[in-house]
Design a protein around this motif. Sequence first.
Motif, PDB file in Angstrom:
ATOM      1  N   LEU A 144     -10.875  25.009  -3.997  1.00 15.19           N
ATOM      2  CA  LEU A 144     -11.795  24.474  -2.993  1.00 15.19           C
ATOM      3  C   LEU A 144     -13.166  25.127  -3.088  1.00 15.19           C
ATOM      4  O   LEU A 144     -14.191  24.479  -2.840  1.00 15.19           O
ATOM      5  N   PHE A 145     -13.209  26.416  -3.441  1.00  8.71           N
ATOM      6  CA  PHE A 145     -14.511  27.061  -3.640  1.00  8.71           C
ATOM      7  C   PHE A 145     -15.252  26.416  -4.807  1.00  8.71           C
ATOM      8  O   PHE A 145     -16.455  26.155  -4.735  1.00  8.71           O
ATOM      9  N   GLY A 146     -14.522  26.154  -5.910  1.00  7.97           N
ATOM     10  CA  GLY A 146     -15.146  25.475  -7.037  1.00  7.97           C
ATOM     11  C   GLY A 146     -15.614  24.078  -6.674  1.00  7.97           C
ATOM     12  O   GLY A 146     -16.674  23.623  -7.124  1.00  7.97           O
ATOM     13  N   SER A 155     -12.164  33.138   9.947  1.00  8.80           N
ATOM     14  CA  SER A 155     -12.953  31.908   9.933  1.00  8.80           C
ATOM     15  C   SER A 155     -14.409  32.180   9.557  1.00  8.80           C
ATOM     16  O   SER A 155     -15.046  31.385   8.872  1.00  8.80           O
ATOM     17  N   GLY A 156     -14.967  33.322  10.024  1.00 12.91           N
ATOM     18  CA  GLY A 156     -16.342  33.649   9.665  1.00 12.91           C
ATOM     19  C   GLY A 156     -16.491  33.897   8.182  1.00 12.91           C
ATOM     20  O   GLY A 156     -17.432  33.420   7.540  1.00 12.91           O
ATOM     21  N   LEU A 157     -15.552  34.635   7.604  1.00 14.24           N
ATOM     22  CA  LEU A 157     -15.578  34.897   6.170  1.00 14.24           C
ATOM     23  C   LEU A 157     -15.357  33.614   5.379  1.00 14.24           C
ATOM     24  O   LEU A 157     -16.003  33.385   4.347  1.00 14.24           O
ATOM     25  N   THR A 158     -14.455  32.755   5.866  1.00 17.45           N
ATOM     26  CA  THR A 158     -14.225  31.473   5.197  1.00 17.45           C
ATOM     27  C   THR A 158     -15.487  30.624   5.202  1.00 17.45           C
ATOM     28  O   THR A 158     -15.842  30.001   4.199  1.00 17.45           O
ATOM     29  N   GLY A 188     -20.655  28.641  -1.794  1.00 18.34           N
ATOM     30  CA  GLY A 188     -20.403  27.642  -2.829  1.00 18.34           C
ATOM     31  C   GLY A 188     -21.387  26.488  -2.753  1.00 18.34           C
ATOM     32  O   GLY A 188     -21.927  26.045  -3.781  1.00 18.34           O
ATOM     33  N   LEU A 189     -21.632  25.982  -1.559  1.00 22.03           N
ATOM     34  CA  LEU A 189     -22.580  24.878  -1.386  1.00 22.03           C
ATOM     35  C   LEU A 189     -23.978  25.280  -1.855  1.00 22.03           C
ATOM     36  O   LEU A 189     -24.664  24.522  -2.550  1.00 22.03           O
TER      37      LEU A 189
END
Length: 574
Positions: free
Chosen positions: A355-357, A477-480, A487-488
Amino acid sequence: MSTSSYTPSIALSPCPTVVDLSINPSSADGEQQLKAVGSDSDLKKQATLPPSSASSGQRAPKREISTTRKALLLMVFCMAQFLDAFNNSSLFPPLPTIGKTFDMSEAEQQWMFSAYALTFSSFLLLSGRISDISSPKWTFITGLSIVSVMSLILGFLPNKIALIVVRALQGIGAALTIPSSLSLLVWTFPDPKSQSRAIATFSGMSAIGIVLGLLIGAAFTTQVSWQWCFWFVTCIGVPTLLASLFLIPGGIRNETDSIQGGEDASSVEAATASKKTSRGGVDFIGVSFLTSAMILFVFGLTSGPTAGWGTAQVWAPFVLSLVLLAGFLYWETRMPESDAALPPSMWFYPNFGVLFGLAILPFGWWIANFLSFTELWQSSYGLSSLETAVRFLPLVIPTGIVITLLAVFPPTNDPKRAIMVGFVLMIVSTAILPFARGLENYWRLLFPAWILGSTGDALLIVYCSVALFRTTPENRSGLTGSVLNSGLQLGVVISTAAVTGITSSVNARMPGDAFNGVSASFWFIFGWTVLEAVMVTVLYREKKEGRVQADVEQGMATPTAVATPVEKDVITSV
């Protein structure tokens, strides 16, 4: 009624599935039963606790927030996302004017975007960590204050160096607002369905901010002055700041929500203190390693188109960034999990790396279209800033429709299916774009391609965000959010460097038609999109556990309550 005949009824358990038994404390049997379950005062304390806190592993209910307040909070959080997108897109129309005003070269004009991207992407992880271990409310307010003040200052600066430096400071403020707003959003909407809709709405504000930034920036540049592109951010940021002060509850993240039942006041306080301590601290050494690596990596990418990809100015930062990244990864393995800036366990959550990619593509696809056609239409075809901005509307209208539909109807429980639909639309769209030569092909090729591509891009952004927050725990959630937005933002930097470099080099070899470079750059975007689609197809694994929870919510399955060992002893003795 005499004392000897009085038999008080004492609740043995707050669990509604266990029948309360009548115990006579004055009898011998009653004394034995009370010893088995605790004193009268202990039982009364346990009886007053919420039902969900009785059994270990369950959480006490969080503070209820009214529906109206939740809607207002969502508007506040979405405004942070809107301002971040507006900050970049509103600069496209006035950038030539700003360049002439301050005698800026093309490379210096690019740094108006690069300075913001550098600090934004570099400080995201730090701000996400701060949101998770401290108050996300005040992290959000601090970031919004910095953005508003820096935007006000930008309109009064006298030289280009100061303009670039303050843009970098503005990026730091934006980096503080995005992860904290996502963290607050996740805690405000704990229900999975409402949380997915909220994240979808939040994600969609990027597209709205981009296109409105183009339109409003063009209107200010042609009708008023370019300074209002910055001051408009202050005009929106200050009311949002005041609203957040009053709307965001101070205790929106309940510190005692995981404390179990049957504990006295001192135990609750001790558990609360223990939970705060378990959050750990800020890993300044790790953050320094990663921030330095990201700054050097982004600097190398942004320097490539102007300095040349084979020069030391490009490769030296790349090599140093890899060394620092290796140092960061090693350091994180030596840190306690609660203190690490980016805990290694994050990468072992299902689909987290995939998902990061995936997050690198959506904003990169958008910025490629804006950069390519803004320069082409204004410099080669002679369109005004406002005419150019209006022609970009197909890039946002489908996104608005998709976000509205996802906010009204429940999102699918299979994010991969929606993501793959988005990829199909984007691949078809990007295959058309290299042939959209000339204004005469706008309605025949470019318009339908953007309708398809923008719809697919919106699906990718929304369901990538939803899937990423589903796979990670709530207390991260903050780190996510910081990882997602890193990534964006990384996609923006990669796309900017690639499109600028490919377009300029192709047009230098094939002069005469500026669309030659644009066409070549979109073949690069096409290959990038196909590669990402293959990666998701092969590596993404859909989780099946959510189906049980869905069945429970629909009444198809009924959870079974199990009595505690103490309750079993009492039932057996009676």
